[in-house]
Design a protein around this motif. Structure first.
Motif, PDB file in Angstrom:
ATOM      1  N   TRP A 206      37.875  -3.038 -21.366  1.00 22.32           N
ATOM      2  CA  TRP A 206      36.432  -3.094 -21.622  1.00 22.32           C
ATOM      3  C   TRP A 206      36.008  -4.491 -22.060  1.00 22.32           C
ATOM      4  N   LEU A 207      36.732  -5.092 -22.984  1.00 24.97           N
ATOM      5  CA  LEU A 207      36.376  -6.424 -23.474  1.00 24.97           C
ATOM      6  C   LEU A 207      36.429  -7.478 -22.371  1.00 24.97           C
ATOM      7  N   SER A 208      37.358  -7.322 -21.442  1.00 23.30           N
ATOM      8  CA  SER A 208      37.535  -8.322 -20.384  1.00 23.30           C
ATOM      9  C   SER A 208      36.736  -8.002 -19.130  1.00 23.30           C
ATOM     10  N   GLY A 209      35.930  -6.933 -19.171  1.00 23.63           N
ATOM     11  CA  GLY A 209      35.100  -6.584 -18.031  1.00 23.63           C
ATOM     12  C   GLY A 209      35.838  -5.930 -16.894  1.00 23.63           C
ATOM     13  N   ARG A 210      37.017  -5.380 -17.176  1.00 20.74           N
ATOM     14  CA  ARG A 210      37.816  -4.767 -16.126  1.00 20.74           C
ATOM     15  C   ARG A 210      37.813  -3.246 -16.175  1.00 20.74           C
ATOM     16  N   ARG A 211      37.254  -2.654 -17.207  1.00 20.21           N
ATOM     17  CA  ARG A 211      37.056  -1.215 -17.305  1.00 20.21           C
ATOM     18  C   ARG A 211      35.713  -0.939 -17.954  1.00 20.21           C
ATOM     19  N   ASP A 212      35.167   0.238 -17.653  1.00 20.65           N
ATOM     20  CA  ASP A 212      33.805   0.528 -18.112  1.00 20.65           C
ATOM     21  C   ASP A 212      33.730   1.094 -19.521  1.00 20.65           C
ATOM     22  N   GLY A 213      34.874   1.292 -20.163  1.00 17.37           N
ATOM     23  CA  GLY A 213      34.879   1.786 -21.533  1.00 17.37           C
ATOM     24  C   GLY A 213      34.749   3.285 -21.658  1.00 17.37           C
ATOM     25  N   SER A 214      34.757   4.002 -20.535  1.00 20.66           N
ATOM     26  CA  SER A 214      34.572   5.452 -20.587  1.00 20.66           C
ATOM     27  C   SER A 214      35.730   6.168 -21.289  1.00 20.66           C
ATOM     28  N   ALA A 215      36.877   5.524 -21.385  1.00 19.84           N
ATOM     29  CA  ALA A 215      38.019   6.134 -22.064  1.00 19.84           C
ATOM     30  C   ALA A 215      38.022   5.867 -23.565  1.00 19.84           C
ATOM     31  N   LEU A 216      37.039   5.109 -24.048  1.00 15.94           N
ATOM     32  CA  LEU A 216      36.977   4.761 -25.465  1.00 15.94           C
ATOM     33  C   LEU A 216      36.087   5.743 -26.222  1.00 15.94           C
ATOM     34  N   ARG A 217      36.358   5.895 -27.505  1.00 17.91           N
ATOM     35  CA  ARG A 217      35.562   6.761 -28.373  1.00 17.91           C
ATOM     36  C   ARG A 217      34.619   5.892 -29.193  1.00 17.91           C
ATOM     37  N   VAL A 218      33.365   6.259 -29.213  1.00 22.15           N
ATOM     38  CA  VAL A 218      32.339   5.435 -29.856  1.00 22.15           C
ATOM     39  C   VAL A 218      31.641   6.252 -30.939  1.00 22.15           C
ATOM     40  N   GLU A 219      31.496   5.657 -32.116  1.00 25.34           N
ATOM     41  CA  GLU A 219      30.762   6.276 -33.222  1.00 25.34           C
ATOM     42  C   GLU A 219      29.727   5.296 -33.747  1.00 25.34           C
ATOM     43  N   GLY A 220      28.597   5.818 -34.201  1.00 23.57           N
ATOM     44  CA  GLY A 220      27.561   4.984 -34.796  1.00 23.57           C
ATOM     45  C   GLY A 220      26.561   4.428 -33.810  1.00 23.57           C
ATOM     46  N   GLY A 221      26.640   4.854 -32.566  1.00 24.58           N
ATOM     47  CA  GLY A 221      25.714   4.350 -31.557  1.00 24.58           C
ATOM     48  C   GLY A 221      26.329   4.463 -30.174  1.00 24.58           C
ATOM     49  N   THR A 222      25.768   3.729 -29.232  1.00 23.11           N
ATOM     50  CA  THR A 222      26.297   3.728 -27.867  1.00 23.11           C
ATOM     51  C   THR A 222      27.251   2.548 -27.683  1.00 23.11           C
ATOM     52  N   LEU A 223      28.064   2.633 -26.674  1.00 23.72           N
ATOM     53  CA  LEU A 223      28.994   1.536 -26.376  1.00 23.72           C
ATOM     54  C   LEU A 223      28.196   0.277 -26.045  1.00 23.72           C
ATOM     55  N   PRO A 224      28.418  -0.815 -26.777  1.00 23.31           N
ATOM     56  CA  PRO A 224      27.645  -2.030 -26.509  1.00 23.31           C
ATOM     57  C   PRO A 224      27.876  -2.557 -25.095  1.00 23.31           C
ATOM     58  N   THR A 225      26.850  -3.165 -24.537  1.00 23.85           N
ATOM     59  CA  THR A 225      26.960  -3.852 -23.266  1.00 23.85           C
ATOM     60  C   THR A 225      27.384  -5.290 -23.551  1.00 23.85           C
ATOM     61  N   LEU A 226      28.530  -5.664 -23.028  1.00 21.68           N
ATOM     62  CA  LEU A 226      29.057  -6.998 -23.314  1.00 21.68           C
ATOM     63  C   LEU A 226      28.570  -8.002 -22.257  1.00 21.68           C
ATOM     64  N   PRO A 227      28.309  -9.242 -22.662  1.00 21.74           N
ATOM     65  CA  PRO A 227      27.921 -10.266 -21.698  1.00 21.74           C
ATOM     66  C   PRO A 227      29.109 -10.634 -20.808  1.00 21.74           C
ATOM     67  N   SER A 228      28.798 -11.202 -19.664  1.00 23.60           N
ATOM     68  CA  SER A 228      29.857 -11.628 -18.745  1.00 23.60           C
ATOM     69  C   SER A 228      30.666 -12.756 -19.365  1.00 23.60           C
ATOM     70  N   LEU A 229      31.945 -12.786 -19.029  1.00 25.08           N
ATOM     71  CA  LEU A 229      32.815 -13.846 -19.521  1.00 25.08           C
ATOM     72  C   LEU A 229      32.602 -15.119 -18.712  1.00 25.08           C
TER      73      LEU A 229
END
Length: 229
Positions: A206-229
């Motif tokens: 997710w951090l490197s832009g190679r996965r969409d983060g759907s396998a991660l668990r998120v609390e306190g809000g939605t999964l942030p949208t990260l800027p392009s590297l």
């Protein structure tokens, strides 16, 4: 300070791993799409060869690339080459990088990369390791994020967490692997704190832009949208 000698050895090992895997390709499969949008496997291999030469420039005190347009045109020029030419070029350019890295130097000095980014010379070998390891994954030839060395995954996750730290588009975000490693990032945007947790490979993806983060668990809000590297 980074252990540049150890990192150079890791670069060499990662490069050999990639070259061995790529020998199983053929000319047709080199022209097929990679996992990077708009790039064939030939684009990835050409980029890796030219990046090695660019980092030699950095270590020798020259501009990394003549220009962004020249960088892009060199990759486009070299992408259609036959597999044997691609691999020979990558092997030779990688050897030049290793030779430059082995020369006596002040590894504490500041060097300039692309777009005005600066770093210490001692971090350049790790940056090359990142290029080789992640682009091996991008080739889509049976090597995935789960296959990366544990040390690499930890260090690159830390590097990317630092890179997005304070970013104006990323809210305060806590990162944690299922193995218990913890980082913080973001903080420049309103909202948060958000907690993101999951397998180390998925977090790095997710951090490197190679996965969409759907396998991660998120609390306190939605999964942030990260800027392009």
């Amino acid at each position: 300070m980074m252990d540049h000698v150890r990192d150079l050895a890791s670069v060499r090992d990662a490069t050999e791993r990639l070259l061995r895997a790529a020998t199983e390709l053929d000319n047709a499969s080199v022209s097929e799409p990679s996992r990077l949008p708009g790039w064939s496997r030939g684009h990835v291999l050409a980029h890796l060869a030219r990046n090695a030469d660019a980092l030699v420039n950095v270590l020798d005190g020259r501009p990394m690339y003549v220009s962004g347009d020249a960088r892009d045109s060199d990759i486009e020029r070299d992408a259609p080459r036959p597999l044997a030419v691609q691999l020979a070029d990558l092997r030779e350019s990688s050897a030049r990088f290793q030779e430059t890295g082995a020369a006596p130097a002040d590894w504490s000095r500041t060097v300039e990369l692309r777009n005005g980014v600066t770093d210490t010379a001692s971090r350049v070998p790790f940056r090359r390791w990142v290029e080789v390891a992640l682009h091996h994954v991008d080739l889509g030839i049976g090597y995935d994020l789960e296959d990366l060395p544990t040390e690499f995954v930890t260090r690159e996750t830390h590097f990317l967490a630092e890179r997005f730290g304070g970013h104006e588009d990323v809210p305060s975000t806590g990162l944690a692997t299922d193995g218990g490693q913890v980082w913080t990032t973001g903080g420049g945007a309103v909202g948060g704190p958000v907690s993101v947790r999951g397998p180390a490979a998925d977090l790095l993806g997710w951090l490197s832009g190679r996965r969409d983060g759907s396998a991660l668990r998120v609390e306190g809000g939605t999964l942030p949208t990260l800027p392009s590297l």
